[in-house]
Write an enzyme that holds these catalytic residues in place. Structure first.
Site, short mmCIF file in Angstrom:
data_model
loop_
_atom_site.label_atom_id
_atom_site.label_comp_id
_atom_site.label_asym_id
_atom_site.label_seq_id
_atom_site.Cartn_x
_atom_site.Cartn_y
_atom_site.Cartn_z
N ARG A 111 -1.02 -2.13 -2.39
CA ARG A 111 -1.78 -2.73 -1.28
C ARG A 111 -0.90 -3.11 -0.10
O ARG A 111 -1.18 -2.78 1.04
CB ARG A 111 -2.50 -3.99 -1.77
CG ARG A 111 -3.65 -3.76 -2.68
CD ARG A 111 -4.23 -5.10 -3.10
NE ARG A 111 -5.38 -4.94 -3.95
CZ ARG A 111 -5.31 -4.65 -5.25
NH1 ARG A 111 -4.13 -4.52 -5.84
NH2 ARG A 111 -6.41 -4.52 -5.96
N ASP A 132 6.81 5.63 -4.95
CA ASP A 132 5.96 4.94 -5.91
C ASP A 132 5.54 5.95 -6.97
O ASP A 132 4.77 6.87 -6.66
CB ASP A 132 4.72 4.33 -5.23
CG ASP A 132 3.99 3.37 -6.15
OD1 ASP A 132 3.89 3.67 -7.36
OD2 ASP A 132 3.53 2.33 -5.68
N ALA A 189 10.19 -9.15 0.75
CA ALA A 189 9.19 -10.21 0.69
C ALA A 189 8.41 -10.07 -0.61
O ALA A 189 7.25 -10.47 -0.69
CB ALA A 189 8.26 -10.15 1.90
N ALA A 190 9.05 -9.47 -1.63
CA ALA A 190 8.36 -9.23 -2.91
C ALA A 190 8.86 -10.23 -3.95
O ALA A 190 8.24 -11.28 -4.16
CB ALA A 190 8.56 -7.79 -3.36
N ARG A 191 9.99 -9.94 -4.56
CA ARG A 191 10.58 -10.87 -5.54
C ARG A 191 12.10 -10.79 -5.43
O ARG A 191 12.68 -9.71 -5.33
CB ARG A 191 10.15 -10.52 -6.97
CG ARG A 191 8.72 -10.93 -7.30
CD ARG A 191 8.52 -12.44 -7.28
NE ARG A 191 7.16 -12.85 -7.58
CZ ARG A 191 6.22 -13.14 -6.67
NH1 ARG A 191 6.48 -13.08 -5.38
NH2 ARG A 191 5.02 -13.54 -7.06
N GLU A 235 14.11 -19.64 -7.20
CA GLU A 235 13.61 -20.32 -6.00
C GLU A 235 13.49 -21.81 -6.29
O GLU A 235 12.95 -22.16 -7.34
CB GLU A 235 12.25 -19.75 -5.58
CG GLU A 235 12.39 -18.32 -5.07
CD GLU A 235 11.11 -17.76 -4.47
OE1 GLU A 235 10.08 -18.46 -4.47
OE2 GLU A 235 11.15 -16.63 -3.99
N HIS A 261 10.03 -18.20 1.14
CA HIS A 261 8.83 -17.63 0.48
C HIS A 261 7.56 -17.98 1.26
O HIS A 261 6.65 -18.64 0.74
CB HIS A 261 8.74 -18.11 -0.97
CG HIS A 261 7.93 -17.20 -1.84
ND1 HIS A 261 8.19 -17.02 -3.17
CD2 HIS A 261 6.85 -16.40 -1.58
CE1 HIS A 261 7.32 -16.16 -3.69
NE2 HIS A 261 6.50 -15.77 -2.74
#
Ligand code: MLT
Length: 321
Positions: A152, A172, A231-233, A262, A281
């Site tokens: 997404r 992907d 900006a994922a993990r 985090e 985050h």
């Protein structure tokens, strides 16, 4: 007896209002709740609504003998022990749609900031300097963006990159090339993505394959001066390797919104390193996204407790036991 729903993280209040419309639901909510307090309340809780602050690990879930459902207001369920939840017949659900656009827009913010040094220039002027020489950037137009993870969020980033006249390639293993071609995106293997991208943005989940996927060996395959956005993990990146690559110039900059752990520890080599833009985050932190995910999470719990209907189940085995 009404069902008891505990919202243990700072979820938008509209979730509380939606749940309380039912006389069959009693809600406990007071923003971010300390773990000790969550544990002290869990004994009679039927459903739990969380963001990422509550660590729903086995040690916490042990205290919840009546728990039937967990709704994660957000995408990642890495803060939930899915195996333990499955063993205890707890259905874990997430809200994958609500923060997609906010995260894609934030990713673009990091990309533009990296390209044009906007945060650094702001800091310079706010510090009393008028420096127009140090912040020469690059255009996005004509540059190649490599999107790792074409779900997404990756797709929404690609759509925006196309509007900026970037050349978009993506990796992907679960996406058919036809779908990407319709979006003017070429699916490539990872080595090709590393070799061709001027910017690389990570939008993949954490798996055994993706954990620390950005490391000294993979960075060596990337174009010199590549800019990396995450900006994922945080755990997708080996921090020390990235820091070394930024110091050597192999990587031209990094825009980071996520860390492992985090908040990042004081010895994280990336924090404060020139060339790194970091935020705490924040990608999903818009009123729009938080409204969406809160309402989605509340609806999931209403459907689960009152109708026995489950959607967006992250541990589907629990339904087939
Ligand atoms: C998510 O997984 O939904 C995002 O990282 C945002 C959040 O943790 O709330």
């Amino acid at each position: 007896m009404p069902f008891h729903v505990l919202i243990s993280d700072n979820v938008d209040k509209r979730a509380v209002a939606l749940l309380q419309q039912s006389q069959d639901i009693r809600v406990t909510f007071e923003g971010d709740m300390p773990r000790d307090k969550v544990i002290s309340i869990l004994g009679d809780v039927d459903a739990l609504v969380i963001r990422s602050a509550t660590k729903a690990d086995a040690a916490l879930l042990e205290y919840a003998p009546n728990l039937k459902a967990i709704a994660r207001a957000g995408v990642g369920v890495d803060n939930v022990d899915l195996n333990f939840a499955t063993d205890k017949n707890i259905v874990v659900m997430n809200t994958p749609d609500g923060n997609t656009i906010s995260t894609a827009e934030f990713t673009f913010g990091l990309m533009l900031s990296l390209a044009r040094h906007i945060p650094q220039a702001h800091g310079s002027l706010a510090g009393g300097k008028w420096d127009r020489k140090s912040f020469t950037g690059v255009e996005l137009r004509g540059k190649t963006l490599g999107v790792v993870g074409f779900g997404r969020i990756g797709r929404q980033v690609a759509k925006r990159a196309n509007a900026f006249d970037m050349n978009v390639i993506a990796f992907d293993p679960f996406v058919l090339p036809d779908l990407a071609a319709d979006m003017d995106v070429s699916m490539v293997d990872l080595d090709t993505l590393y070799a061709q991208s001027d910017f690389i943005t990570l939008h993949t989940t954490v798996t055994d394959e993706s954990r620390y996927m950005v490391n000294a060996a993979t960075i060596a395959k990337m174009k010199k001066g590549v800019r990396i956005i995450n900006a994922a993990r945080g755990v997708l990146i080996n921090d020390s390797d990235l820091a070394e690559a930024i110091k050597s110039g192999q990587v031209g900059g990094a825009g980071l919104d996520v860390y492992e752990p985090e908040p990042p520890t004081a010895d994280n080599p990336l924090i404060g390193l020139p060339g790194v833009i970091h935020t705490p985050h924040l990608a999903a932190s818009t009123s729009d996204a938080q409204n969406n995910v809160a309402l989605d999470a509340a609806q999931l719990i209403l459907d689960a407790l009152l109708q026995g209907r489950y959607a967006n189940v992250c541990n589907p085995k629990v339904l087939h036991k």
